[in-house]
Design a protein around this motif. Structure first.
Motif: not given
Length: 143
Positions: A74-79
């Protein structure tokens, strides 16, 4: 009067209908590739504010390593973001980003819209019955 056999059948029918409705609602989402577990993390952060990894794992009843994988994705996706805790540098707080908040809000909007349409197709008596049932379902769920 319900017999034990009938009560068992009623419980099974109710469970299956509840799962089927929940599955149908989960299909309404802003991002098709996002898993239910990932969305649950975003929704928990929206509802309850920032959490540590351990708090999220406990809330979602998964292991810390499993939650770490979910949070990484989720962090890699920017969420969401991770930020060091101001009071305790050993802790890291996980917080929704504006993009993550948008995903939660759009998913909730879609789910509510789908359910509103489905309810609009029912006669008023059945809608009242479901409204009454919702109160009973909350009571059972709060046990």
């Amino acid at each position: 009067m319900s017999t034990p056999e009938n009560l068992s059948d009623e419980a099974s029918d109710f469970r299956m209908a509840t799962f089927r409705l929940a599955r149908r609602l989960r299909a309404e989402r802003a991002i098709d590739s996002m898993s239910d577990g990932q969305f649950a993390v975003l929704a928990a952060l929206k509802m309850h504010g920032s959490h540590t990894l351990g708090e999220l794992a406990e809330r979602e009843r998964v292991t810390a390593p499993s939650m770490n994988r979910t949070v990484n994705c989720l962090e890699e996706a920017g969420y969401l973001t991770r930020t060091p805790d101001a009071a305790d540098r050993r802790k890291v707080n996980i917080t929704l980003t504006p993009t993550g908040l948008d995903v939660v809000e759009e998913t909730v909007r879609r789910r509510d819209a789908w359910l509103e349409l489905a309810l609009s197709e029912l006669p008023p008596a059945e809608r009242r019955l479901l409204a009454d049932a919702a109160a009973v379902m909350r009571k059972v769920a709060d046990r």
